[in-house]
Write a protein that holds these residues in place. Structure first.
Motif: not given
Length: 273
Positions: A100-114, A129-136
């Motif tokens: 928020x301090x960077x003025x960036x817009x949050x998108x819906x949770x996503x997967x890595x490009x691969x 997306x789908x993280x249970x015991x970590x944050x990415x």
């Protein structure tokens, strides 16, 4: 996954057909020998299950998966939390404040490009997306750098153990409840070995290494980024890179004359007085 079965940055949907073809014979040999073949990665369980289905490991939940850097294990249809992350809510809040301090817009949770996720732009970001015991976090490089710096300071000030797997160049930040972050897979594999499982880990980096004498054989593909002492101590290092190297390892394991002995199972805790 990345760098082992898939070249880093490669779409899994594009590569899965070739990987499936390469694995077919090696999987048949492995299954005949009594091995279960699964996946181990920092990626979440759902994405790994879908990829495993595409490359011929079977239906999701029928093959073993060590997900989220070792924090989650799926085996015999049961999902097991190996490393709780009570600070994950606070971590997500801090990242949101920095964004928020960077003025960036949050998108819906996503997967890595691969796994088919949509890359963020220079003004957007998203949680994995789908993280249970970590944050990415997927975000522009300046936001990744600032979020990692802020989280490190918060963890230090509050006595919270956090491992930060950051790559500003690739716009990625992974947060785990231990340090160093690359010890996660090793911790979990050692637990599984003590419980009586015979394990062979195939990887491409130091995060895929378990020191000798702890019940886990480790093999590497040719393009592995590992120091020479690890290379010399590994059970096997293929002369082939990527998925070709994985197939080479599986064939060698399936035709080896002996399987490693089981470690004694961990003793049950003594009853409390």
């Amino acid at each position: 996954m990345n760098g082992t079965l898939l070249p880093s940055g490669t779409s899994s949907s594009h590569a899965s057909r070739r990987v499936r073809r390469l694995l077919r014979e090696a999987l048949a040999l492995s299954y005949a020998r009594g091995y279960a073949v699964g996946l181990c990665s920092d990626s979440p369980l759902e994405q790994l299950g879908e990829f495993g289905e595409r490359v011929g490991l079977g239906a999701a939940s029928t093959f073993p998966v060590v997900a989220e850097n070792g924090n989650i294990v799926s085996f015999d249809g049961a999902v097991r939390l190996m490393t709780p992350f009570p600070a994950s809510g606070a971590v997500r809040g801090i990242v949101g404040d920095v964004a928020a301090a960077h003025g960036a817009e949050r998108l819906k949770d996503t997967s890595s490009p691969e796994f088919g996720g949509t890359p963020v732009s220079h003004r957007t970001w998203a949680f994995g997306a789908n993280r249970r015991a970590s944050v990415s976090v997927f975000a522009p490089p300046p936001l990744i750098t600032e979020a990692a710096r802020t989280l490190a300071g918060w963890a230090r000030d509050h006595g919270v153990e956090l491992g930060l797997d950051r790559s500003a160049r690739h716009g990625f930040l992974g947060v785990h409840p231990y340090t160093p972050w690359h010890s996660g897979k090793r911790r979990t594999l050692e637990v599984l070995a003590r419980e009586g499982h015979r394990l062979l880990m195939v990887g491409d980096s130091l995060a895929d290494w378990v020191p000798a004498g702890r019940g886990v054989r480790c093999a590497f593909v040719a393009n592995a980024a590992i120091p020479e002492p690890v290379r010399a101590s590994a059970w096997f290092v293929s002369s082939r890179p990527g998925p070709d190297g994985v197939v080479d390892v599986l064939r060698r394991a399936a035709t080896a004359p002996h399987r490693p002995p089981r470690l004694p199972k961990a003793a049950p805790p003594a009853p409390k007085e």
